[in-house]
Every structure is written in C-alpha cells, then in structure tokens.
Design a protein around this motif. Structure first.
Motif, mmCIF file in Angstrom:
data_model
loop_
_atom_site.group_PDB
_atom_site.id
_atom_site.type_symbol
_atom_site.label_atom_id
_atom_site.label_comp_id
_atom_site.label_asym_id
_atom_site.label_seq_id
_atom_site.Cartn_x
_atom_site.Cartn_y
_atom_site.Cartn_z
ATOM 1 N N PRO A 52 13.733 -3.976 -7.522
ATOM 2 C CA PRO A 52 13.680 -2.788 -8.392
ATOM 3 C C PRO A 52 14.968 -2.533 -9.170
ATOM 4 N N SER A 53 16.085 -3.064 -8.706
ATOM 5 C CA SER A 53 17.359 -2.862 -9.400
ATOM 6 C C SER A 53 17.661 -3.970 -10.406
ATOM 7 N N SER A 54 16.734 -4.906 -10.589
ATOM 8 C CA SER A 54 16.964 -6.054 -11.472
ATOM 9 C C SER A 54 16.976 -5.628 -12.936
ATOM 10 N N THR A 55 17.458 -6.533 -13.774
ATOM 11 C CA THR A 55 17.533 -6.264 -15.213
ATOM 12 C C THR A 55 16.157 -6.023 -15.801
ATOM 13 N N LEU A 56 15.193 -6.849 -15.439
ATOM 14 C CA LEU A 56 13.843 -6.700 -15.993
ATOM 15 C C LEU A 56 13.220 -5.382 -15.568
ATOM 16 N N ALA A 57 13.456 -4.970 -14.335
ATOM 17 C CA ALA A 57 12.930 -3.694 -13.849
ATOM 18 C C ALA A 57 13.539 -2.530 -14.605
ATOM 19 N N ARG A 58 14.844 -2.605 -14.858
ATOM 20 C CA ARG A 58 15.537 -1.505 -15.557
ATOM 21 C C ARG A 58 15.107 -1.409 -17.018
ATOM 22 N N GLU A 59 14.836 -2.536 -17.640
ATOM 23 C CA GLU A 59 14.488 -2.547 -19.067
ATOM 24 C C GLU A 59 13.036 -2.128 -19.330
ATOM 25 N N ALA A 60 12.219 -2.154 -18.296
ATOM 26 C CA ALA A 60 10.795 -1.883 -18.479
ATOM 27 C C ALA A 60 10.509 -0.402 -18.639
ATOM 28 N N ASP A 61 9.420 -0.111 -19.341
ATOM 29 C CA ASP A 61 8.939 1.275 -19.429
ATOM 30 C C ASP A 61 8.404 1.724 -18.068
ATOM 31 N N ILE A 62 7.759 0.800 -17.372
ATOM 32 C CA ILE A 62 7.197 1.071 -16.044
ATOM 33 C C ILE A 62 7.467 -0.143 -15.169
ATOM 34 N N HIS A 63 7.915 0.105 -13.945
ATOM 35 C CA HIS A 63 8.162 -1.005 -13.019
ATOM 36 C C HIS A 63 7.230 -0.922 -11.835
ATOM 37 N N LEU A 64 6.644 -2.060 -11.468
ATOM 38 C CA LEU A 64 5.789 -2.167 -10.288
ATOM 39 C C LEU A 64 6.517 -2.998 -9.241
ATOM 40 N N ASP A 65 6.725 -2.394 -8.086
ATOM 41 C CA ASP A 65 7.508 -3.015 -7.029
ATOM 42 C C ASP A 65 6.640 -3.960 -6.204
ATOM 43 N N ALA A 66 6.936 -5.267 -6.296
ATOM 44 C CA ALA A 66 6.189 -6.283 -5.547
ATOM 45 C C ALA A 66 7.094 -6.991 -4.544
ATOM 46 N N ALA A 67 8.092 -6.290 -4.043
ATOM 47 C CA ALA A 67 9.068 -6.893 -3.127
ATOM 48 C C ALA A 67 8.418 -7.276 -1.804
ATOM 49 N N VAL A 68 8.937 -8.345 -1.190
ATOM 50 C CA VAL A 68 8.494 -8.771 0.136
ATOM 51 C C VAL A 68 9.723 -8.944 1.026
ATOM 52 N N GLU A 69 9.538 -8.775 2.311
ATOM 53 C CA GLU A 69 10.666 -8.910 3.234
ATOM 54 C C GLU A 69 11.103 -10.354 3.393
ATOM 55 N N GLN A 70 10.157 -11.268 3.384
ATOM 56 C CA GLN A 70 10.472 -12.682 3.530
ATOM 57 C C GLN A 70 9.356 -13.530 2.954
ATOM 58 N N ILE B 232 0.828 -1.213 0.000
ATOM 59 C CA ILE B 232 0.000 0.000 0.000
ATOM 60 C C ILE B 232 0.859 1.257 0.000
ATOM 61 N N ASP B 233 1.828 1.312 0.892
ATOM 62 C CA ASP B 233 2.664 2.515 0.999
ATOM 63 C C ASP B 233 3.618 2.663 -0.182
ATOM 64 N N ARG B 234 3.921 1.553 -0.864
ATOM 65 C CA ARG B 234 4.851 1.628 -1.995
ATOM 66 C C ARG B 234 4.139 1.916 -3.323
ATOM 67 N N LEU B 235 2.833 1.873 -3.304
ATOM 68 C CA LEU B 235 2.089 2.165 -4.538
ATOM 69 C C LEU B 235 2.236 3.646 -4.858
ATOM 70 N N ASP B 236 2.756 3.954 -6.032
ATOM 71 C CA ASP B 236 3.042 5.353 -6.356
ATOM 72 C C ASP B 236 2.574 5.697 -7.763
ATOM 73 N N GLY B 237 3.146 6.737 -8.298
ATOM 74 C CA GLY B 237 2.741 7.215 -9.615
ATOM 75 C C GLY B 237 2.966 6.214 -10.729
ATOM 76 N N ASP B 238 3.913 5.300 -10.550
ATOM 77 C CA ASP B 238 4.142 4.289 -11.582
ATOM 78 C C ASP B 238 2.927 3.377 -11.743
ATOM 79 N N PHE B 239 2.223 3.128 -10.666
ATOM 80 C CA PHE B 239 1.007 2.314 -10.756
ATOM 81 C C PHE B 239 -0.027 3.020 -11.628
ATOM 82 N N ALA B 240 -0.228 4.322 -11.387
ATOM 83 C CA ALA B 240 -1.180 5.094 -12.187
ATOM 84 C C ALA B 240 -0.738 5.143 -13.651
ATOM 85 N N LYS B 241 0.575 5.253 -13.875
ATOM 86 C CA LYS B 241 1.089 5.267 -15.252
ATOM 87 C C LYS B 241 0.830 3.933 -15.948
#
Length: 332
Positions: free
Chosen positions: A136-154, A34-43
């Motif tokens: 977010p620093s992965s190759t697929l994230a960097r190559e994308a026009d828009i990246h959506l962060d779905a990271a989890v702590e564990q 929820i807190d990580r959802l930002d303008g990239d989601f709207a884009k």
C-alpha cells in the motif's frame, strides 16, 4: 560448458506435504482479503460502472498473466475490458486508452518500471487509475485514484520468491470486482449466454423447448374414447414412447407412456378391452414452448420422467420432447 542439472530428490511424502502446504497458504491469502476489503473496493466498482469508456487492465510478468484473465472475465460478464501490455503501451499502444477509460494496474511490488512509466501519460489523458498491489505504500499505490490491497504474508514457494499466493490473491480480488460489477449492471444468464454463444454453456442458456421439441403433427394423439389397442399402436408408430390424449380442440387431457404400458402388463389389465381414458395419466406434466430447454431437463430429472408434452397458453398440444431429443441437441 553447461553445468550439470541438479540431482533429483523426489519423495512422494514431500510432494504431498508441499502440495497441501501450498493450498493452505494460498487459501489463507485469499481469506485474509475479506477483512481488508473496504470502501475503496466499493469506490472502484462505482468508478468503473460510471465510466463512459472501457476498463483497461495491465501488468508485467506474472501480474500480466493475471491481468489478462481479469480482463477476459470482465469482458464476459458485461464490463467492456481488454488487456494492454505496459511495455507495448510505451511504444504506441497507449493510443488505445482514452480519457473516458479506467486503467486497472496490477503489480505486487507496486514498483513495476513499465507501469510507472505510463502512469503520468495516463493521468495527462484524463483517464482514471485503480492500482492493485501488495504494498500500500508503493509508488503505484500512491499515484492511483483508488488502491486495492492484495498483500499476502508469504508466497507458497518454499523460498518465498516465486509469485504464487500473491497472484492467487490478485486473481481472486479481480473476480470479486467482476462479480460486483456483474450484479451492479443487472447482468443475467441471458446476457451471459449471448457472450458465450459458441460453447456448451451457450447452448444450455439459449436453447428453448421450441428449438428441440417434436412438432405437434409428429406427436401421436388420440381421443379419450380410443380403444386401448389402437392407442398403443399409435404410440408405437410415434417413436416418442408416449401418446397424448386430447379433446376435439387439441387441449391436452392426459398421457400414456411406455412405462404405463409395462405397468398395465404387470397388473394383468386386458388391453383388448376398454378405452385409453381408463388407464391414462390425467392432467399430465407439461411445459411451454418458450421455456428454456434446461428447464425441461430439470423437470424431467426431478419428476423422474423421460418425456414432456409441450402446450401453449391454452393447454393445446403443440409438441413433445424426450431425453433423447435433449441429448441430440447437446443440452445435456
């Protein structure tokens, strides 16, 4: 020689503890989005909604299973979408993707070899790329026009290995996209019903009162001056548990039901005397034939009644229905 299977060490207490722990970890993983959802989601929503093509969803392994579910949810809520297996894409299925499409690529690591292999080909065709990864620093994230962060702590797996919390988070993020797109398209219950015509949901959303009601010529109706005994006989022959009271033009004036008859006995009313107008319910609850059958169900449950008269815009009796009719039509 095959190794012996590990000895079982089942403990009800341990199972319950791990079950609760898993749900807690996965719930926290979704809540953290929820807190990580930002303008990239709207884009991402804007990119998909403005696309002239379709949404292609792709992923390997467990991410592939989530991608299939996301594609199915999108397709059923107004966004044309389908799943493409990234390994098969390299062997001909890439031809299914056009320059007007948008590719949503899922990979928790963001380093899925099969996905990265097709990314340059997708871009060469002119299609746009949205990635959903846990890095977010992965190759697929960097190559994308828009990246959506779905990271989890564990992960919920005790060894932090099996995809559990990460797949739950990705699925929830996909649902969030689908709901935002549904709203942007103005996709409503009627649209949903048209894409689900075969199931019980389709029946509930598509069936109208006129589809299940008894037609007017099958509904017992009498004039206000009709003797009580005659009206009760008409009600009995009608098989609906009611008799409608109408004027000469067919306009509904009142209703008398089985329940009213029982109450009349309790009050020791002499049924051999008087007319139906003296005991009827004036201005009864009615419904129009073009209303959804589920609205009739809601009205009956709210008012605690078992039947409804159906009238046209002028209040003229055109039919009736009861709970049995709705059960038979599988609306409830």
């Amino acid at each position: 020689m095959n190794p012996s299977p590990p000895a079982l060490r089942f403990s009800p207490e341990r199972a319950l503890e791990l079950g609760r722990q898993t749900l807690s970890i996965e719930a926290a993983a979704v809540a953290a989005l929820i807190d990580r959802l930002d303008g990239d989601f709207a884009k991402a929503v804007e990119l998909i909604i403005n696309s002239h093509g379709r949404l292609i969803v792709s992923g390997m392994g467990k991410s592939g299973h989530i991608a299939r579910k996301i594609a199915a949810t999108m397709a059923s809520t107004g966004t044309p979408a389908y799943f493409v297996h990234p390994a098969e894409a390299s062997h001909g299925d890439l031809g299914m993707i056009t320059r007007d499409d948008v590719l949503l690529a899922l990979s928790n690591s963001g380093e899925s070899e099969e996905l990265l292999r097709i990314v340059p080909l997708i871009k060469r065709q002119g299609a746009r790329l949205i990635s959903m990864t846990g890095v977010p620093s992965s190759t697929l994230a960097r190559e994308a026009d828009i990246h959506l962060d779905a990271a989890v702590e564990q992960e919920a797996c005790p060894h932090n290995l099996a995809p559990t919390a990460s797949t739950t988070a990705a699925l929830a993020l996909g649902d969030a996209l689908a709901v935002a797109l549904l709203d942007a398209r103005g996709f409503g219950p009627d649209d949903f019903a048209r894409s689900h015509p075969g199931g019980s949901l389709g029946r509930r959303l598509l069936t109208r009162v006129c589809d299940v009601m008894r037609p007017g010529d099958k509904v017992p109706a009498v004039a206000p001056a009709t003797d009580l005994t005659e009206a009760i006989v008409a009600m009995s022959h009608g098989g609906l548990g009611l008799v409608a009271i109408t004027d000469p033009a067919g306009k509904t004036l009142g209703i008398f039901t089985d329940g009213d008859l029982r109450r009349a006995f309790e009050k020791r009313i002499d049924l051999r005397q008087g007319d139906i107008a003296s005991v009827m319910h004036p201005a009864p609850r009615t419904i129009r034939p073009d209303r959804l059958a589920v609205e009739a169900v809601e009205m009956m449950e709210r008012l605690r009644i078992n039947a409804l008269l159906v009238v046209d815009a002028d209040g003229v009796l055109v039919g009736a229905l009861n709970m049995h009719d709705l059960f038979t039509a599988k609306v409830i």
